[in-house]
Structures are given as C-alpha cells and as structure tokens.
Design an enzyme around this catalytic site. Structure first.
Site, PDB file in Angstrom:
ATOM      1  N   GLY A   1      -4.808  16.164  30.256  1.00  0.00           N
ATOM      2  CA  GLY A   1      -6.210  16.437  30.542  1.00  0.00           C
ATOM      3  C   GLY A   1      -7.086  15.214  30.354  1.00  0.00           C
TER       4      GLY A   1
ATOM      5  N   GLY B   1       0.063  12.564  30.668  1.00  0.00           N
ATOM      6  CA  GLY B   1      -1.342  12.314  30.388  1.00  0.00           C
ATOM      7  C   GLY B   1      -1.801  10.966  30.904  1.00  0.00           C
ATOM      8  N   GLY B   2      -1.407  10.611  32.135  1.00  0.00           N
ATOM      9  CA  GLY B   2      -1.708   9.289  32.672  1.00  0.00           C
ATOM     10  C   GLY B   2      -3.145   9.082  33.092  1.00  0.00           C
TER      11      GLY B   2
ATOM     12  N   ASP C   1       7.593  20.145  37.039  1.00  0.00           N
ATOM     13  CA  ASP C   1       7.072  19.573  35.803  1.00  0.00           C
ATOM     14  C   ASP C   1       6.860  20.684  34.774  1.00  0.00           C
ATOM     15  OD1 ASP C   1       6.029  17.498  34.216  1.00  0.00           O
ATOM     16  OD2 ASP C   1       3.972  17.932  34.854  1.00  0.00           O
ATOM     17  N   HIS C   2       7.181  20.404  33.538  1.00  0.00           N
ATOM     18  CA  HIS C   2       6.962  21.357  32.447  1.00  0.00           C
ATOM     19  C   HIS C   2       7.490  22.751  32.770  1.00  0.00           C
ATOM     20  CE1 HIS C   2       4.675  18.850  29.654  1.00  0.00           C
ATOM     21  NE2 HIS C   2       4.113  18.313  30.718  1.00  0.00           N
TER      22      HIS C   2
ATOM     23  N   ASP D   1      10.936  21.859  29.484  1.00  0.00           N
ATOM     24  CA  ASP D   1      10.119  21.506  28.332  1.00  0.00           C
ATOM     25  C   ASP D   1      10.346  22.498  27.203  1.00  0.00           C
ATOM     26  OD1 ASP D   1       8.274  20.763  26.483  1.00  0.00           O
ATOM     27  OD2 ASP D   1       6.518  20.961  27.778  1.00  0.00           O
TER      28      ASP D   1
ATOM     29  N   ASN E   1       2.957  10.655  34.598  1.00  0.00           N
ATOM     30  CA  ASN E   1       2.379  11.882  35.144  1.00  0.00           C
ATOM     31  C   ASN E   1       0.868  11.717  35.268  1.00  0.00           C
ATOM     32  OD1 ASN E   1       5.016  12.699  34.698  1.00  0.00           O
ATOM     33  ND2 ASN E   1       4.418  14.730  33.997  1.00  0.00           N
TER      34      ASN E   1
ATOM     35  N   GLU F   1      11.634  16.684  26.882  1.00  0.00           N
ATOM     36  CA  GLU F   1      10.562  16.142  26.045  1.00  0.00           C
ATOM     37  C   GLU F   1      10.960  16.261  24.591  1.00  0.00           C
ATOM     38  OE1 GLU F   1       5.884  17.101  24.961  1.00  0.00           O
ATOM     39  OE2 GLU F   1       6.501  17.156  27.068  1.00  0.00           O
TER      40      GLU F   1
END
Length: 266
Positions: free
Chosen positions: A167, A195-196, A63-64, A85, A216, A115
C-alpha cells in the site's frame, strides 16, 4: 522484473503496452484478495492469450495465493507462476505447506514463490490483504532461516521482509540492505520485494544491486488511473465509459513505463 497486478482489461493493457514499448520482460497477474474485482477464470482467459501473443517474455502469476485450492486452480488454468503465502503461519507449517505446493507447481512446469518473515500493510487492508504491523522489524526475514527454508521447500523465489510494506507509505520506508545481501548470499535465489510503490529510485536501485530480482508494484499504478479519470471529468463532460477507460490506460501505462525504467539498471 516488475510484477504488476492486472485485474481487468484496462490494467492489463496499460502494463502490456508499456512492456512492449520498452521491450521489457514483465510479470502480470492477480492476488487472491483481488479476485472479487476479477475472477480467476476470467482473468486466465484474458491474460494468458495476451502473454502468448506478446513480443516480450511474460509470466502470468498468482500473487499472494492464500488457499491451496486457489493455487491449484491457477495452475490448472495455465498460470506459469504462483505465490503460496503462508507467512502468517509458524515456521514449520509455512515450510511444510510450501514444500507440498512446490511439488505440485513443479509438476505443472510452473515456478513457486514463498514468503518468509512477513511484509505488513501500510493501510490496514491493502490489495494483498495484510494486517498493519506495529514494529515491522520483528517480522524481518532471518537470513540463516531463509537458507534452511529454501533447502527444505524447493521454492524458486523468496519474498522477504526487509522494511517494505503493502500500500501507500505514510513515511519513507527504511530498508535493511545488509539483510538483503546476506539472504542473497545464503540462498542464491531470486529475491522478491513487495510494496514497491513509494520507494525512492535510489533505494529501489540499491535493493536491486543487493539482490532483489522481482518487485511487486501496484498501488501507484492503480492510483494513476484514478487521477486521470478525475482529471478528465473535471475538464469536460464525459458521456461514455470507454473514454474514462482509455484515459486510465494511458496514465497507468506511463506510470508503468516510469517504474520499469527505474527497475532497469545500467
């Protein structure tokens, strides 16, 4: 399908036990800014065998990924998916970098997430390493540009900026559902919501109905482990770390069960 970053054995156990209990596909992995908490090679040795012996489909995802060399190493180690990303770059540079990495990822038989727009950060330094955004809507994903971006890059999934942030939220987020629908219509791709944690059940499920296919989720899960450890320490004297670890695993598993149930529409 949820992406749950699993930077150590306890997180990985919590997520995988929940996935197998619900017979749910799952995405596990790590983010580049989380590598100080679990080096990529060590995590590959942990997560890939877990994925191979699981009774459910598992994607192991970076991720990222922020640097090209990190993405390449993940592919060499056997990750089945990466996110490159480049969202803080201008449009042309983002497109060119993702296009080159997409060719590399596909040569490994792996998928790639990009993204477009920029998902900010609620906390001034989240697990994903984003910066706080004063006015998030100025960084929302443009649907027409998204179609051009996908046509030119060959990315397999697209993370979009529609009102979420990394966050813990200070205020309830307001999602642009019409924008999700439009991007889905124009690109036809699986769309990713970062940001889930902290998004209501109703908004999460509405976003899924609009076209979100990967969510995510990390902050609430990780915090559930912290709360469980604190509670155990308050209740009794603990002599061994493994007692704390097991308490954290159980709590994180329950949080993931709740999240997966929220993601699973009837």
């Amino acid at each position: 399908v949820g992406l749950f970053n699993t930077v150590n054995l306890e997180l990985a156990r919590g997520v995988m036990e929940a996935a197998e209990e619900l017979d749910s596909p799952v995405i596990i992995g790590t983010a580049e800014v989380l590598l100080p908490y679990g080096p990529l090679r060590d995590l590959a040795n942990l997560l890939i065998p877990m994925a191979e012996r699981a009774s459910v489909p598992v994607v192991v995802h970076l991720d990222h990924g922020l640097k090209e060399e990190t993405c390449r190493l993940a592919l060499e180690l056997g990750f089945s998916s990466i996110m490159y990303d480049c969202s803080t770059m201008d449009y042309g540079d983002n497109m060119e970098h993702v296009k080159r990495m997409a060719e590399t990822a596909h040569s490994y038989g792996a998928s790639i997430e990009a993204e477009l727009g920029h998902v900010g950060d609620n906390e001034g330094g989240s697990a994903e390493g984003s910066s706080p955004v004063a006015e998030p809507s100025q960084f929302y994903t443009d649907p027409v540009q998204a179609r051009d971006f996908i046509d030119r890059t060959g990315a397999d999934a697209l993370a979009i900026a529609v009102g979420t942030a990394h966050g813990a939220y200070k205020l309830p987020p307001k999602l642009d559902f019409d924008r999700i629908v439009k991007i889905k219509e124009l690109t036809g791709l699986p769309l990713v919501m970062h940001g889930g944690s902290g998004i209501s059940v109703a908004d999460t499920q509405r976003a899924i109905r609009c076209g979100i296919r990967k969510i995510n989720y990390f902050s609430y899960m990780s915090n559930a482990g912290v709360k469980a450890v604190k509670k155990l320490l308050e209740e009794k004297e603990v002599k061994y770390f493994h007692d704390l670890a097991n308490a954290a695993v159980d709590a994180m598993e329950q949080d993931v069960l709740n999240a997966m149930s929220m993601f699973a529409l009837e």
